[in-house]
Design an enzyme around this catalytic site. Structure first.
Site, PDB file in Angstrom:
ATOM      1  N   CYS A  42       0.822  -1.215   0.000  1.00 33.98           N
ATOM      2  CA  CYS A  42       0.000   0.000   0.000  1.00 33.98           C
ATOM      3  C   CYS A  42       0.852   1.260   0.000  1.00 33.98           C
ATOM      4  O   CYS A  42       0.672   2.140  -0.862  1.00 33.98           O
ATOM      5  CB  CYS A  42      -0.967  -0.017   1.180  1.00 33.98           C
ATOM      6  SG  CYS A  42      -0.190  -0.345   2.779  1.00 33.98           S
ATOM      7  N   TYR A  43       1.790   1.364   0.920  1.00 34.14           N
ATOM      8  CA  TYR A  43       2.673   2.528   0.917  1.00 34.14           C
ATOM      9  C   TYR A  43       3.468   2.641  -0.390  1.00 34.14           C
ATOM     10  O   TYR A  43       3.563   3.730  -0.967  1.00 34.14           O
ATOM     11  CB  TYR A  43       3.645   2.461   2.091  1.00 34.14           C
ATOM     12  CG  TYR A  43       3.091   2.890   3.426  1.00 34.14           C
ATOM     13  CD1 TYR A  43       2.544   4.154   3.622  1.00 34.14           C
ATOM     14  CD2 TYR A  43       3.159   2.039   4.524  1.00 34.14           C
ATOM     15  CE1 TYR A  43       2.064   4.551   4.855  1.00 34.14           C
ATOM     16  CE2 TYR A  43       2.691   2.426   5.771  1.00 34.14           C
ATOM     17  CZ  TYR A  43       2.144   3.690   5.933  1.00 34.14           C
ATOM     18  OH  TYR A  43       1.667   4.079   7.172  1.00 34.14           O
TER      19      TYR A  43
END
Length: 350
Positions: free
Chosen positions: A154-155
């Site tokens: 996600c990051y």
């Protein structure tokens, strides 16, 4: 495929990534959810743990048996904690299944780096090499027709989409990158912990895993690939008292004189055929609520002529674009379907 639909199974259906896959796949015209799987809750109706699925998904959770999965499905999403997929995926591939892995087990090509950052034994070098890294807007051509995709973190998704066009153009110095990233608590998963306890996170804002987050080598690996030289970054993560969303605020030294308008034009050209990246107009910066519940990544810019630095702000919904949505986007590309199938949700606002 049965009745022109691809049968899919979801391992890890009781986690946030797994249940989001269920929500999104319900709207996919070419998909049949054949099996929802949990190693800890087999035999229990999935609606027991997720009452919002009542009368929508009337299935009991199946156990993790690769042979049974292969009989029921054509493709498997593995939405498992790190360390689990490394053991399970080889059996699924050997059973003839296509696999899209949402864990971090196959993102890093260097097994030693995986063991250093994830603290688990690495998968085989053969499988690490076989796994195609599915950052759709950058490597979408690479995933077409393959049978094994590693879904980005996600990051890294928010960060890489915000940096790659500028680095590819040579407009910023890769050695100067500082990344300040913030996530809602769903990114920590459904398990309980002191860190995500309501009384600990409510009206609070805290940094965690400073200089030690397992997504650091993933970001550096891709940026090094794109730039053609080794890249290291300063990357700090923070937990924000909200449910969904990631904001990556990135700082870099400019290699030349450029304006916000220059970057807007550059990014819109780079992502011109990628409908899920939206580049903001000059002076407008994105917010996490503007992508909530959707597969969009929104990006904005500010150039500081005084310091000769660029600020990039990139936001995503961590559970959708940062996990389940991008996994379905990868599925569409893998199968040669329209990339946006089942993903054309308007963000939920307010």
């Amino acid at each position: 495929m049965t009745d022109n639909k691809l049968r899919v199974a979801i391992v890890g259906s009781t986690g946030y990534g797994g249940v989001e896959l269920i929500r999104l796949l319900q709207a996919h015209p070419y998909i049949e959810i054949a099996s929802v799987i949990s190693s800890s809750s087999s035999g229990v109706p999935i609606s027991d743990g997720f009452p919002h699925l009542t009368n929508i998904v009337a299935k009991n959770l199946d156990g993790v048996d690769p042979a049974e999965i292969a009989q029921a499905a054509d493709l498997v999403f593995t939405a498992t904690p790190s360390g689990v997929s490394a053991k399970l995926v080889p059996e699924l591939l050997a059973a003839g299944l296509k696999v899209i892995d949402l864990s971090g087990d196959f993102r890093l090509k260097d097994g030693a780096a995986y063991e250093q950052w994830y603290k688990h034994p690495a998968p085989s070098s053969e499988l690490l090499e076989k796994a195609v890294y599915g950052l759709c807007e950058v490597f979408g051509e690479d995933v077409k027709g393959v049978d094994f995709i590693s879904n980005p973190g996600c990051y890294p998704t928010a960060t890489l989409l915000g940096l790659i066009p500028a680095i590819s153009a040579g407009w910023i110095d890769p050695a100067s990158l500082i990344i300040d990233a913030k996530s809602g608590v769903s990114g920590a998963g459904r398990g309980t912990s002191l860190m995500t306890h309501f009384a600990e996170i409510n009206e609070n804002f805290k940094a965690y895993k400073v200089n030690k987050h397992q997504h650091i080598p993933e970001i550096e690996q891709v940026l090094s690939q794109v730039s053609g030289e080794p890249v290291t970054v300063t990357f700090t993560t923070h937990l924000v008292p909200m449910t969904r969303g990631i904001m990556s605020t990135m700082y870099a030294a400019l290699k030349g004189s450029y304006t916000e308008e220059d970057f807007i034009e550059l990014y819109r050209e780079y992502y011109k055929d990628r409908r899920f990246v939206r580049v903001r107009d000059n002076g407008v910066w994105p917010a996490t609520k503007e992508v909530s519940g959707s597969n969009y990544c929104d990006i904005g810019f500010a150039v500081d002529a005084r310091t000769n630095r660029l600020t990039v702000i990139s936001v995503i919904d961590n559970v959708v674009k940062g996990a389940a949505g991008q996994a379905i986007q990868n599925l569409n590309l893998m199968m040669g379907w329209e990339e946006s199938l089942g993903l054309t949700f308007t963000p939920v606002y307010p």
